[in-house]
Write a protein that holds these residues in place. Structure first.
Motif, PDB file in Angstrom:
ATOM      1  N   ARG A   1       5.807  -4.771  20.359  1.00  0.00           N
ATOM      2  CA  ARG A   1       6.522  -4.750  19.265  1.00  0.00           C
ATOM      3  C   ARG A   1       7.038  -3.626  18.687  1.00  0.00           C
ATOM      4  N   PRO A   2       8.022  -2.898  18.529  1.00  0.00           N
ATOM      5  CA  PRO A   2       8.081  -1.573  18.081  1.00  0.00           C
ATOM      6  C   PRO A   2       7.281  -1.444  16.799  1.00  0.00           C
ATOM      7  N   ILE A   3       6.437  -0.333  16.628  1.00  0.00           N
ATOM      8  CA  ILE A   3       5.742   0.190  15.303  1.00  0.00           C
ATOM      9  C   ILE A   3       7.009   0.669  14.359  1.00  0.00           C
ATOM     10  N   THR A   4       6.930  -0.420  13.197  1.00  0.00           N
ATOM     11  CA  THR A   4       7.868   0.017  12.200  1.00  0.00           C
ATOM     12  C   THR A   4       7.409   1.136  11.352  1.00  0.00           C
ATOM     13  N   LYS A   5       6.078   1.161  11.028  1.00  0.00           N
ATOM     14  CA  LYS A   5       5.623   2.197  10.255  1.00  0.00           C
ATOM     15  C   LYS A   5       4.363   2.514  10.376  1.00  0.00           C
ATOM     16  N   PHE A   6       3.797   3.549   9.867  1.00  0.00           N
ATOM     17  CA  PHE A   6       2.219   3.995   9.689  1.00  0.00           C
ATOM     18  C   PHE A   6       1.931   4.172   8.182  1.00  0.00           C
ATOM     19  N   ILE A   7       0.895   3.652   7.938  1.00  0.00           N
ATOM     20  CA  ILE A   7       0.254   3.530   6.741  1.00  0.00           C
ATOM     21  C   ILE A   7      -1.001   4.566   6.712  1.00  0.00           C
ATOM     22  N   ILE A   8      -1.078   5.336   5.701  1.00  0.00           N
ATOM     23  CA  ILE A   8      -2.065   6.297   5.756  1.00  0.00           C
ATOM     24  C   ILE A   8      -2.825   6.146   4.429  1.00  0.00           C
ATOM     25  N   GLU A   9      -4.249   6.040   4.706  1.00  0.00           N
ATOM     26  CA  GLU A   9      -5.193   5.873   3.630  1.00  0.00           C
ATOM     27  C   GLU A   9      -6.219   7.093   3.358  1.00  0.00           C
ATOM     28  N   TYR A  10      -6.677   7.191   2.581  1.00  0.00           N
ATOM     29  CA  TYR A  10      -7.799   8.193   2.008  1.00  0.00           C
ATOM     30  C   TYR A  10      -8.853   7.840   1.638  1.00  0.00           C
ATOM     31  N   GLU A  11     -10.135   8.392   1.942  1.00  0.00           N
ATOM     32  CA  GLU A  11     -11.379   7.938   0.994  1.00  0.00           C
ATOM     33  C   GLU A  11     -11.927   9.501   0.412  1.00  0.00           C
ATOM     34  N   ASP A  12     -12.149   9.172  -0.769  1.00  0.00           N
ATOM     35  CA  ASP A  12     -12.687  10.532  -1.562  1.00  0.00           C
ATOM     36  C   ASP A  12     -14.394  10.462  -1.306  1.00  0.00           C
ATOM     37  N   ALA A  13     -14.738  11.121  -0.135  1.00  0.00           N
ATOM     38  CA  ALA A  13     -16.275  11.093  -0.138  1.00  0.00           C
ATOM     39  C   ALA A  13     -17.262  11.547  -1.110  1.00  0.00           C
ATOM     40  N   MET A  14     -16.456  12.393  -2.060  1.00  0.00           N
ATOM     41  CA  MET A  14     -17.497  12.811  -2.896  1.00  0.00           C
ATOM     42  C   MET A  14     -17.634  12.019  -4.327  1.00  0.00           C
TER      43      MET A  14
END
Length: 1101
Positions: free
Chosen positions: A654-667
């Motif tokens: 199934r074609p990938i429709t989008k990429f979701i980017i997440e971040y963590e603030d390790a500090m």
């Protein structure tokens, strides 16, 4: 079949036609015939020297042929060599070299001759050569040291073997060395490096040669390669050579391509027709060049062209003369391009156009042998007779040689012989045996008698009639016991005797007879034909898309001829189903449980009978959420941005429709992931905006129509530089908790928003309406500051500014707040009440001065309560009601008052602190209202003609009662209401007796009270006067009389008869006549009606 005619030597076309018919005949082995070679060893026969040599030569003929051999053109006497034996009744030689002798002693050219009284057939020239797998010559290989980026060729130069070995490169652990566009093996076995890298350094580059014929592998001495930088290379040369010529940095620079092989701008290539044409171009350069191929003045054949070795090798299969021409390979990189032209010439060993075929003739007939071949160069045709060149063979007056054709006229039995045609050029030769057999034989049919043919309806049917005879017989077909010969308007009569039915139908079934005739006799044979219904798939499997882990079912229902046995087989991608318990097959279904990725593909249901096969296919698509992305990489790292790139995982169909980017603030918030951004599914990089002083870590999820993938592995961490805050706290407020303070509150910045260490806040305030300077204080990372000693409820301007160790946030906007409130000091004045009706009043008041409120005006609050006499006031607490009116309103309504009551009211002003003093109490009276219903109504002491009513006054008279009203009416046995009687009763009464009523009669009573405001709610009751005892006695006497009982029984019987008649008529479709009458006279107005005054109307029927 047309009649054969005697042909002259000049009528070649007709002779050729005759030859085609005659050559189709297979001479039975019980008839005299010249030898025919049936099996022989290949022309180029490479033998294993460790095994016995077997040279095959098999032939048939009548009488059985004898065999002889030549070796290198001279007679090979097998009887004189004890190692050589010939198999019985065969020409096959077995040379026993395993016990003694060497294979090299028997290397040479062998030819077999099979001979009987009718002629001699010969085999090809069989070249015997033993295979060879020689060892590599010993050599000393110096280590190779070269600079990073230089080209390199590691020579293999394997020993010459027979057949040539297969070359491959491996290391000491027998692991194949990885190859790529940069590193690859050439057709000659050498290993080419377009440019070397440090990871190419190793000491075990080993070239291996595998000799398949002897199943042996030889290896070259390991080659050591060391790739070093320019400085390391110069140091090495200086230490070892003491030379002044050091390598410069030139080799490490980027450079345009040059060819490592072939050399020069042009080269030539020759290949034989039918072989695989392989062209090779390998180039060096930095960066690594890419190879492209074109054909000048032409296009490459798409279905026969293949690219190997990372585009460096062009292969064209089944090459022909049309593939000759100029081919150009182009090597290109970012710094330039170079090309090389290869001129290809395709030669051809001889190949048949028409090989000679065996010829069977009757004495006196004519015929021809034709031998046509082509090649490049054009081959030379030569004839032999019984293995002897025809020029020196015994003369035969019936034959005439015309180039590639031998024409026979008026043949006799002595004309029988085996002729050999040899077509040869410099690239090879062809040899074919064809005999001329002169026989006189009556027809015979070789097909088995009563053969049963079964054919599917609407398909072609072929009924064999294999025959032989000389002269060539004519064949006719008949159907059934009677009728004429079958003709070609419906049937197809083949030259070999086969009867063809183009479209067989059910009526084609039956018995068929074939008859073969020539001048020497006649033969016939019967065969039977049955027509069967075709096999059909009436329910085909259907396309399905399922998610991984689910279960899918395919259905396949088959209908076939009942006389045939059908089997159903399921295939996946045209192969057998996996031997897996998840696949279940029953009569009509294939079920796949726990579907996995490898289960996707084409599933085919194949239905087989002995006569036909049908199939139907459906595609199974296995989908799932995407696999997680991987190989996250951070590039272009700036203070406030970074580029994130990744490699997508499998999209799971199934074609990938989008990429979701997440971040963590390790500090600041380790372990907590936040949404950063989203990009389309076609994108694998994202430019991310960053905040200062955050220790970022990123991960990526992929999403398709099925759902979201698991997150990728986190990227490396990236700490951004600290900066001053770029925003200030929000939700800044100033409210006092006490009359003499100001509490300033705000929503603090989180760690992510601090932009740096040492987050603090600068809190500033001053009175709004004064000329005071700002008072400021810097506080730690808190959310509240209290200013003490302020005047009561004074407006202040307030600012809260963020700062950290780097600097201040932008100047914040001032917001207004107030110091603490105190209770209002003044009560509302001029309170007045306007009574609107018995339950509603309106209160008005004058507003209090704003300064006296000492806080935010919340509104006004009205207290009101019923005034109590002194005696009641002492007995219970006064219940006060409260209504609050928001804002600055100066009037309000008091709903829900009790009529005919005395009320007290006062008003107070309200601020955020509480209520002010109450205004002086004001009283008011509500007027009378209508009373509630009497509390109770009951009938006591019933007699024959009277009833006594008792009641309790209304619980809420809502005024002074003036009188009661009583209405009543009789109800007869059919529930009809009689006339309504109205009676007024004084207000001080609670009991009343009604007289002169009818005995044994039910009455309904309606009772309510009245004040000067009107009539109240009514209460109802029913009661019955008593029964006259004499009348009751008479009724009992009548009910017990016999005649009365008999009458009732007769009526019951009549009703039962009517019910039976109605039931019978209804079952016959009639309609119940009583029901018809009721339906016809139905009147909607006969329903009881309720009068407007609350009384009930008279019942009618």
């Amino acid at each position: 079949m047309p009649k054969k005619k005697r042909l002259s030597a000049g009528r070649v076309p007709l002779i050729l036609f005759l030859c085609q018919m005659v050559s189709a005949l297979e001479v039975p082995l019980d008839l005299v015939q010249p030898p025919t070679i049936t099996q022989q060893s290949p022309k180029d026969y490479i033998i294993d020297p460790r095994e016995n040599i077997v040279i095959q030569c098999e032939a048939k003929g009548k009488p059985p042929p004898s065999f002889s051999w030549t070796q290198n053109g001279t007679h090979f006497d097998t009887d004189k060599d004890p190692l050589v034996t010939m198999k019985p009744d065969s020409g096959t030689l077995i040379i026993n070299i395993m016990s003694e002798g060497k294979a090299e002693m028997y290397e040479g050219v062998y030819q077999c001759t099979a001979r009987n009284e009718r002629g001699a057939a010969i085999s090809n020239n069989i070249v015997i050569r033993p295979s060879r797998s020689p060892l590599w010559t010993k050599e000393k290989l110096e280590p190779i040291i070269l600079q990073n980026g230089q080209p390199l060729v590691l020579p293999c130069r394997p020993p010459v073997g027979l057949p040539p070995p297969i070359i491959f490169w491996m290391d000491n652990s027998f692991q194949r060395l990885p190859q790529s566009e940069r590193v690859s093996q050439g057709l000659n076995g050498d290993l080419y490096f377009s440019n070397v890298l440090p990871e190419d350094t190793r000491e075990d580059y080993i070239c291996y040669a595998r000799f398949n014929h002897t199943q042996t592998i030889q290896q070259k001495q390991p080659i050591s390669v060391k790739v070093i930088s320019v400085d390391e290379l110069n140091d090495t040369i200086a230490a070892n050579l003491s030379d002044t010529e050091f390598y410069g940095a030139k080799s490490n620079r980027e450079r345009p391509p040059t060819f490592l092989t072939p050399e020069g701008n042009t080269s030539n290539k020759e290949e034989l027709r039918g072989n695989i044409l392989s062209l090779e171009c390998i180039a060096e350069g930095l960066p690594t060049p890419v190879i492209y191929w074109i054909k000048e003045d032409g296009t490459l054949p798409s279905n026969r062209t293949f690219y190997r070795n990372f585009q460096k090798t062009l292969q064209i299969t089944q090459v022909s003369e049309a593939d000759s021409g100029n081919y150009q390979c182009i090597a290109k990189n970012a710094l330039g391009a170079i090309h090389h032209t290869i001129s290809v010439t395709v030669k051809a060993a001889p190949y048949w156009i028409m090989a000679p075929q065996n010829l069977v003739l009757s004495p006196g007939e004519d015929g021809a042998l034709i031998c046509r071949a082509n090649g490049n160069p054009k081959p030379r045709i030569s004839w032999l007779s019984n293995g002897v060149p025809i020029e020196i063979a015994p003369d035969d007056p019936s034959r005439k040689i015309d180039g590639d054709t031998i024409i026979f006229s008026n043949v006799q039995e002595r004309s029988s012989a085996v002729y050999q045609c040899n077509a040869s050029n410099e690239y090879g030769y062809l040899l074919a045996n064809a005999f001329v057999n002169v026989l006189a034989e009556p027809p015979r049919i070789l097909t088995s008698a009563s053969t049963l043919y079964q054919v599917i309806a609407d398909r072609p049917a072929l009924l064999d009639c294999v025959f032989f005879g000389s002269p060539l017989p004519t064949v006719e077909w008949f159907k059934g016991a009677e009728g004429g010969a079958l003709h070609e308007d419906i049937y197809v009569l083949h030259e070999n005797g086969t009867l063809g039915i183009p479209v067989a139908q059910k009526e084609s079934s039956g018995t068929y007879t074939c008859v073969a005739r020539n001048k020497l006799g006649m033969a016939k044979n019967e065969v039977n034909l049955e027509i069967k219904d075709p096999t059909r798939i009436i329910k085909q499997p259907e396309y399905a898309v399922v998610q991984r882990g689910s279960t899918v079912s395919f259905e396949c229902k088959v209908k076939h001829d009942h006389t045939l046995l059908a089997t159903v087989t399921w295939l996946k991608d045209n192969r057998e189903l996996p031997s897996d318990g998840r696949f279940t097959v029953d009569k009509d279904h294939l079920v796949v449980a726990d579907v996995g990725d490898n289960d996707g593909g084409t599933y085919t249901c194949v239905a087989n009978t002995t006569l036909d096969t049908v199939s139907a296919s459906a595609v199974l698509g296995v989908v799932d959420v995407p696999s997680p992305p991987f190989d996250l990489e951070l590039t272009d790292q700036l203070d406030k941005s970074v580029q994130l790139s990744w490699t997508p995982g499998d999209d799971n169909n199934r074609p990938i429709t989008k990429f979701i980017i997440e971040y963590e603030d390790a500090m600041h918030e380790a372990g907590l992931w936040h949404h950063q951004t989203e990009v389309p599914g076609t994108q694998t990089t994202a430019q991310l905006k960053l905040s200062p002083y955050v220790n970022y870590c990123f991960r990526v999820r992929a999403e398709n129509r099925v759902g979201k993938s698991l997150p990728s592995q986190p990227s490396e961490q990236y700490l951004t530089k600290a900066a001053e805050p770029d925003k200030n706290p929000t939700t800044v407020e100033g409210l006092g908790s006490e009359p003499d303070n100001l509490v300033i509150t705000w929503k603090p910045l989180n760690g992510f928003e601090s932009n740096g260490p040492g987050l603090q806040y600068k809190v500033s305030w001053r009175q709004k309406d004064g000329d005071d300077e700002w008072t400021s204080v810097v506080v730690a990372n808190v959310s509240k500051y209290i200013v003490s000693g302020t005047p009561t409820f004074v407006p202040y301007l307030i600012k809260v500014q963020a700062l950290n160790d780097v600097g201040f946030a932008p100047e914040p906007a001032a917001v207004m707040g107030h110091s603490g409130e105190d209770l209002p000091m003044v009560a509302p004045g001029n309170v007045r009440v306007n009574v609107l009706n018995s339950t509603l009043a309106e209160v008005h008041w004058d507003p209090v001065p704003l300064k006296s409120i000492r806080g935010h005006l919340q509104g006004y609050r009205i207290y009101y309560w019923k005034a109590q006499t002194s005696s009641k006031r002492n007995r219970r607490h006064i219940e006060k009601k409260i209504l609050t009116f928001q804002g600055s309103k100066t009037h309000g309504m008091l709903p829900g008052l009790e009529p005919f009551s005395h009320y007290m009211v006062n008003v107070r002003v309200v601020n955020g602190k509480g209520e002010g003093p109450a205004s002086p109490d004001r009283d008011f009276h509500t007027p009378e209202g209508v009373p509630s219903a009497p509390s109770a109504l009951k009938i006591v002491n019933p007699t024959l003609d009277s009833l006594t009513l008792e009641w309790d006054p209304p619980r809420h008279p809502n005024g002074i009662l003036t009188e009661y009203t009583l209405k009543y009416q009789p109800i007869n046995s059919t529930h009809e209401l009689g006339p309504l009687i109205d009676l007024k009763i004084p207000a001080n009464k609670t009991r009343w007796t009604l007289k002169n009523l009818n005995f044994s009669t039910r009455y309904k009573f309606y009772f309510y009270a009245q004040t000067s405001a009107g009539s109240g709610s009514q209460i109802t009751e029913e009661a019955v006067t008593t029964v006259d005892e004499a009348m009751a006695s008479r009724q009992v006497d009548i009910a017990t009389q016999g005649w009365f009982i008999g009458l009732m029984c007769a009526v019951a019987l009549l009703i039962l008869i009517l019910l039976i008649v109605c039931f019978i008529r209804r079952n016959k479709g009639g309609k119940y006549p009583v029901k018809e009458k009721e339906d016809a006279h139905a009147d909607p107005e006969i329903q009881p009606m309720k009068e407007d005054d609350g009384t009930f109307g008279e019942y009618r029927q």
